[in-house]
Design an enzyme around this catalytic site. Structure first.
Site, short mmCIF file in Angstrom:
data_model
loop_
_atom_site.label_atom_id
_atom_site.label_comp_id
_atom_site.label_asym_id
_atom_site.label_seq_id
_atom_site.Cartn_x
_atom_site.Cartn_y
_atom_site.Cartn_z
N CYS A 164 0.84 -1.21 0.00
CA CYS A 164 0.00 0.00 0.00
C CYS A 164 0.87 1.26 0.00
O CYS A 164 1.66 1.49 0.91
CB CYS A 164 -0.93 0.01 1.21
SG CYS A 164 -1.87 1.53 1.36
N CYS A 184 0.33 3.47 3.12
CA CYS A 184 1.00 2.91 4.30
C CYS A 184 2.50 3.22 4.24
O CYS A 184 3.12 3.50 5.28
CB CYS A 184 0.77 1.40 4.39
SG CYS A 184 -0.87 0.93 4.99
N ASP A 233 -1.27 16.34 -2.61
CA ASP A 233 -1.41 15.37 -3.70
C ASP A 233 -0.29 15.64 -4.72
O ASP A 233 0.08 16.77 -4.98
CB ASP A 233 -2.79 15.52 -4.34
CG ASP A 233 -3.17 14.32 -5.18
OD1 ASP A 233 -4.10 13.59 -4.79
OD2 ASP A 233 -2.53 14.10 -6.24
N HIS A 257 -4.49 1.34 8.14
CA HIS A 257 -4.98 0.98 6.81
C HIS A 257 -6.44 0.53 6.86
O HIS A 257 -6.78 -0.45 7.54
CB HIS A 257 -4.13 -0.15 6.22
CG HIS A 257 -4.56 -0.55 4.84
ND1 HIS A 257 -4.01 0.00 3.70
CD2 HIS A 257 -5.53 -1.40 4.42
CE1 HIS A 257 -4.61 -0.51 2.63
NE2 HIS A 257 -5.53 -1.37 3.05
N GLY A 317 -13.29 6.62 -9.51
CA GLY A 317 -11.94 7.17 -9.63
C GLY A 317 -11.00 6.79 -8.51
O GLY A 317 -9.88 7.31 -8.45
N THR A 338 -8.13 5.07 -6.85
CA THR A 338 -6.95 4.37 -7.38
C THR A 338 -6.04 3.87 -6.27
O THR A 338 -5.19 3.02 -6.51
CB THR A 338 -6.13 5.28 -8.31
OG1 THR A 338 -5.75 6.46 -7.59
CG2 THR A 338 -6.93 5.67 -9.55
N HIS A 364 -6.45 2.82 0.24
CA HIS A 364 -6.23 3.20 1.64
C HIS A 364 -7.05 4.48 1.78
O HIS A 364 -6.80 5.45 1.05
CB HIS A 364 -4.73 3.43 1.89
CG HIS A 364 -4.35 3.87 3.27
ND1 HIS A 364 -3.32 3.28 3.98
CD2 HIS A 364 -4.84 4.86 4.07
CE1 HIS A 364 -3.18 3.87 5.16
NE2 HIS A 364 -4.10 4.85 5.24
N HIS A 420 -8.80 7.88 2.03
CA HIS A 420 -8.21 9.22 2.00
C HIS A 420 -9.28 10.23 1.61
O HIS A 420 -10.09 9.98 0.73
CB HIS A 420 -7.03 9.30 1.01
CG HIS A 420 -7.34 8.79 -0.36
ND1 HIS A 420 -7.36 7.45 -0.66
CD2 HIS A 420 -7.65 9.43 -1.51
CE1 HIS A 420 -7.66 7.28 -1.94
NE2 HIS A 420 -7.85 8.47 -2.48
N HIS A 467 -9.78 13.81 -0.09
CA HIS A 467 -9.20 14.91 -0.86
C HIS A 467 -9.78 16.21 -0.31
O HIS A 467 -11.01 16.34 -0.20
CB HIS A 467 -9.60 14.83 -2.33
CG HIS A 467 -9.13 13.63 -3.08
ND1 HIS A 467 -8.08 13.68 -3.98
CD2 HIS A 467 -9.58 12.35 -3.10
CE1 HIS A 467 -7.91 12.47 -4.52
NE2 HIS A 467 -8.81 11.65 -4.01
#
Ligand code: 5GP
Ligand code: ZN
Length: 117
Positions: free
Chosen positions: A9, A12, A35, A51, A96, A98, A101, A103, A105
């Site tokens: 990952c 991670c 990003d 995770h 979308g 990808t 894990h 997250h 935005h």
């Protein structure tokens, strides 16, 4: 086990310091970093250190940690002096996602259209 680091990952590895990232905030349970492929002047990812594969799994498996991530999105917005911003959790490849894990935005610093594409 749920929440354990995964060898394959990317995020991670960022948490472990094995891959560099521009970290803007860190707490005991979360990391926020820029990003690599900016979609807005402010584009920061807030992740739990543990995770969990996506936002839904995070909320189900570790609700307090999900709250930590959300609280940090506001802290990022404050740091970046954003009056308005958008929090996005892409969930599933069709939306979308990808990196598997969880997250958030945090997007801001420009006009944000609604509905998004
Ligand atoms: P997703 O597409 O899963 O919602 O979001 C994954 C995000 O991770 C993408 O916006 C992508 O640009 C970002 N990303 C992928 N690899 C890296 C990396 O190595 N470093 C950083 N900082 N961001 C990355
Ligand atoms: Zn992970």
């Amino acid at each position: 086990m749920t929440g354990e680091p995964q060898d394959d990952c990317l995020f991670c590895k960022i948490v472990a310091g094995q891959i560099p990232a521009t970290i803007v905030r860190e707490t005991d349970t979360t990391v926020a970093f820029r990003d690599i492929n900016l979609q807005a002047p402010t584009h920061v990812l807030v992740i739990p250190k543990a995770h969990h594969k996506d936002a839904a799994a995070l909320a189900a498996e570790a609700p307090q940690l999900a709250a930590d991530v959300l609280r940090e999105t506001q802290a990022v917005a404050d740091d970046e002096k954003l009056d308005s911003y958008r929090i996005v959790f892409n969930t599933g490849s069709g939306a979308g996602q990808t990196v598997w894990h969880a997250h958030a935005h945090v997007l801001g610093g420009r006009g944000l259209e609604w509905p998004p594409g």
